[in-house]
Design an enzyme around this catalytic site. Sequence first.
Site, mmCIF file in Angstrom:
data_model
loop_
_atom_site.group_PDB
_atom_site.id
_atom_site.type_symbol
_atom_site.label_atom_id
_atom_site.label_comp_id
_atom_site.label_asym_id
_atom_site.label_seq_id
_atom_site.Cartn_x
_atom_site.Cartn_y
_atom_site.Cartn_z
ATOM 1 N N ASN A 18 16.980 -3.476 -17.821
ATOM 2 C CA ASN A 18 17.196 -3.255 -19.252
ATOM 3 C C ASN A 18 18.596 -3.778 -19.598
ATOM 4 O O ASN A 18 19.586 -3.079 -19.410
ATOM 5 C CB ASN A 18 17.062 -1.754 -19.557
ATOM 6 C CG ASN A 18 17.294 -1.447 -21.026
ATOM 7 O OD1 ASN A 18 17.398 -2.362 -21.849
ATOM 8 N ND2 ASN A 18 17.389 -0.166 -21.358
ATOM 9 N N HIS A 24 13.090 4.547 -25.407
ATOM 10 C CA HIS A 24 14.371 4.704 -24.713
ATOM 11 C C HIS A 24 15.254 5.621 -25.557
ATOM 12 O O HIS A 24 15.231 5.561 -26.782
ATOM 13 C CB HIS A 24 15.036 3.334 -24.533
ATOM 14 C CG HIS A 24 16.226 3.410 -23.627
ATOM 15 N ND1 HIS A 24 17.439 3.903 -24.054
ATOM 16 C CD2 HIS A 24 16.386 3.084 -22.321
ATOM 17 C CE1 HIS A 24 18.302 3.868 -23.040
ATOM 18 N NE2 HIS A 24 17.680 3.381 -21.974
ATOM 19 N N GLU A 47 13.293 9.492 -17.578
ATOM 20 C CA GLU A 47 14.699 9.100 -17.647
ATOM 21 C C GLU A 47 15.453 10.150 -18.463
ATOM 22 O O GLU A 47 15.523 10.062 -19.699
ATOM 23 C CB GLU A 47 14.846 7.712 -18.280
ATOM 24 C CG GLU A 47 16.281 7.237 -18.300
ATOM 25 C CD GLU A 47 16.439 5.754 -18.616
ATOM 26 O OE1 GLU A 47 16.376 4.938 -17.683
ATOM 27 O OE2 GLU A 47 16.613 5.426 -19.792
ATOM 28 N N GLY A 54 23.775 6.019 -17.965
ATOM 29 C CA GLY A 54 25.164 5.552 -18.050
ATOM 30 C C GLY A 54 26.156 6.600 -17.592
ATOM 31 O O GLY A 54 27.282 6.644 -18.081
ATOM 32 N N SER A 88 21.094 5.852 -14.001
ATOM 33 C CA SER A 88 22.160 5.761 -12.993
ATOM 34 C C SER A 88 21.674 5.407 -11.590
ATOM 35 O O SER A 88 22.266 5.856 -10.600
ATOM 36 C CB SER A 88 22.997 7.055 -12.955
ATOM 37 O OG SER A 88 23.698 7.208 -14.172
ATOM 38 N N GLY A 122 20.002 0.069 -15.937
ATOM 39 C CA GLY A 122 20.846 -0.413 -17.027
ATOM 40 C C GLY A 122 21.997 -1.198 -16.411
ATOM 41 O O GLY A 122 21.872 -2.387 -16.109
HETATM 42 P P1 PGA Z 1 21.921 3.128 -16.443
HETATM 43 O O1 PGA Z 1 20.980 2.938 -17.720
HETATM 44 O O2 PGA Z 1 21.200 2.561 -15.260
HETATM 45 O O3 PGA Z 1 23.162 2.359 -16.783
HETATM 46 O O4 PGA Z 1 22.171 4.605 -16.295
HETATM 47 C C1 PGA Z 1 19.600 3.177 -17.603
HETATM 48 C C2 PGA Z 1 18.912 2.978 -18.917
HETATM 49 O O5 PGA Z 1 19.553 3.105 -19.978
HETATM 50 O O6 PGA Z 1 17.690 2.693 -18.962
#
Ligand code: PGA
Length: 262
Positions: free
Chosen positions: A9, A100, A172, A178, A219, A239
């Site tokens: 993503n 999302h 998720e 993040g 993450s 992400g």
């Molecule tokens: P991240 O984001 O891997 O940076 O935690 C995941 C996402 O937003 O789908």
Amino acid sequence: MRHALVIANLKMMMTHRADVTAYCDRLRHALAGAHLPQHVRIVVCPSLPHLDVVARCAGVEPHIAVGAQDMAVERRGAYTGQVSPQTLADSGVTYVLTGHSEQRTHRHMTDDEIGATAAAALLSGLTPVVFVGETADERAAGQISDVVGAQVRAVTTHVRSADLGRCVFVYEPVWAIGADVTPTVEDIMSAQILIRKVLASVDPDLGTADGPSILYGGSVTPSNAAALCDGIAQGTVLGRASLDPHALLAVATAVAQCQEHH
Ligand code: PGA
């Protein structure tokens, strides 16, 4: 064997065409030197104007597929600013993300709209990737099953039960995005079981291992992928880690190993 999906993503992180082109080239080179099993598919989701860059890459590298980050529910008409699922399909897109948390928050998308988007994607031959998950407050209040249950049920009210098996779900949790923290693997698996139970209430077959793929996102990195194995055996969404093609490939390799041991 069904595909294990590793979804990159890219959000709005790559603002220039040259960045996406260089990214795809690096990913292709990395894949050429790796021995990723055929059934692991990397779904790269760039900004809409860069879909063709990824589509070109997918045309020459069977591990890569093209995903869109959003789409309209309607197929055609006076909808300024929106992109039709038909246009996505015509541009080589095969997956579309919906629900999302950044869409739920910034675009105020409701469970109902997300369910309708999933149904519209299927009608145009796209695979919807539906995100579900609770916020930190909802978790603290013990509302995980209420929140996630309602999010999944909204999909089952829009998508015909015969088509639900073609959806992909991602657990998720919002607080893990993040954030450099993840739930425990037990927590991930119990949320995934909850999702299966809701699906099984529509059709018992959907609750089995042959039902829709259920991924985990939030993450995930090359360093924690092995520890999260049972939660990401059917795939994951990345992400930040997806921005580095080598980190993306390292996670894809870990997913392949998790699936093998599952
Ligand atoms: P991240 O984001 O891997 O940076 O935690 C995941 C996402 O937003 O789908």
